[in-house]
Design an enzyme around this catalytic site. Structure first.
Site, PDB file in Angstrom:
ATOM      1  N   THR A   8     -39.304 -80.039  38.229  1.00  0.00           N
ATOM      2  CA  THR A   8     -39.999 -79.668  36.992  1.00  0.00           C
ATOM      3  C   THR A   8     -38.980 -79.131  35.998  1.00  0.00           C
ATOM      4  O   THR A   8     -38.014 -78.464  36.375  1.00  0.00           O
ATOM      5  CB  THR A   8     -41.099 -78.630  37.251  1.00  0.00           C
ATOM      6  N   TYR A  31     -40.495 -61.166  31.148  1.00  0.00           N
ATOM      7  CA  TYR A  31     -39.723 -62.211  31.821  1.00  0.00           C
ATOM      8  C   TYR A  31     -39.323 -61.763  33.226  1.00  0.00           C
ATOM      9  O   TYR A  31     -39.456 -62.522  34.201  1.00  0.00           O
ATOM     10  CB  TYR A  31     -38.483 -62.550  30.996  1.00  0.00           C
TER      11      TYR A  31
END
Length: 250
Positions: A12, A150
């Site tokens: 991906t 994050y």
């Protein structure tokens, strides 16, 4: 070497950076690769460079509808995945006071929900001896300002390495992770920073890296392929730091 002859990888976020480098190395070692990317243009450009052993799917890892359709798309090319590199992602960074719900959800959809459901949807295609590699980050070891969301998202992925390893041991599917440091990628390109601001940010953190340079995406690819190979047959539930010692050398 032809370590991956007659094997297929799904990567991906395989149109650039670490994902693309891993796709290149997998093809060079005899395998076929399926890459995903968010736009037809980037997927097409990557496939032109990768050659006829590569196939592409336009799929957004942050979009649950794309995730639920991924297995059907992959089956157009193969009925077996030997390596799944859950790599797709980007960064958005802001002080705690500036984070909004939209930005929070965007990162968690891409970085947490994305890899979880990618693996879930691919498991029916993964046989005994196959391998999952998650992409985490050195930020889980180092507290950095503006990185709260994050870092939290990547910490969740870090936990998947252990919990997925427990569940997939009985199926003889190995699960590991690679934890990159500062690598030459487009991680900052979705932050809204100008090219000059991005370059300034990079130049600010390079002196903090023990080797005084950014890593090359191929240096991550080499570790991913090692983890997917028979050479790593007794490595399971592990996370390998590829950060020039940044997380341990002060």
């Amino acid at each position: 070497m032809q370590r991956f002859k007659n094997k297929t990888a799904l990567i991906t976020g395989g149109t650039n950076g670490m994902g693309f480098a891993t796709a290149q190395r997998f093809v060079e070692e005899g395998g076929s690769v399926i890459i995903t990317g968010r736009s037809e243009n980037t997927v097409t450009n990557a496939l032109e460079k990768l050659g006829n052993q590569a196939f592409g799917i336009v799929s957004d890892t942050g979009n649950i509808n794309d995730l639920m359709n991924l297995q059907a798309e992959v089956k157009k090319y193969t009925d077996q995945i030997d390596l799944l590199f859950a790599n797709a992602g980007y960064g958005r960074f802001a002080p705690i006071t500036d984070v909004d719900v939209k930005g929070f959800d965007e990162l968690f959809n891409m970085l947490v929900k994305g890899p979880f459901f990618t693996v879930q949807q691919m498991l029916p295609l993964m046989k005994s001896g196959s391998s999952v590699v998650f992409n985490t980050s050195v930020v889980t070891d180092i507290a950095k300002p503006d990185f709260s969301i994050y870092t939290a998202a990547k910490s969740a992925v870090q936990s998947f390495i252990k919990t997925f390893a427990v569940e997939l041991t009985g199926r003889n599917i190995r699960v590991n992770g690679v934890s990159p440091g500062h690598i030459k990628t487009n991680i900052f390109h979705n932050t809204g920073l100008t090219e000059e601001q991005i370059e300034s940010t990079i130049q600010d953190f390079i002196p903090t890296i023990p080797f005084k340079r950014q890593g090359d995406p191929m240096e991550i690819a080499n570790v991913v392929l090692f983890l997917a190979s028979e050479e790593a047959s007794y490595i399971h539930g592990a996370e390998i730091r590829v950060d020039a010692g940044l997380s341990v050398i002060r």
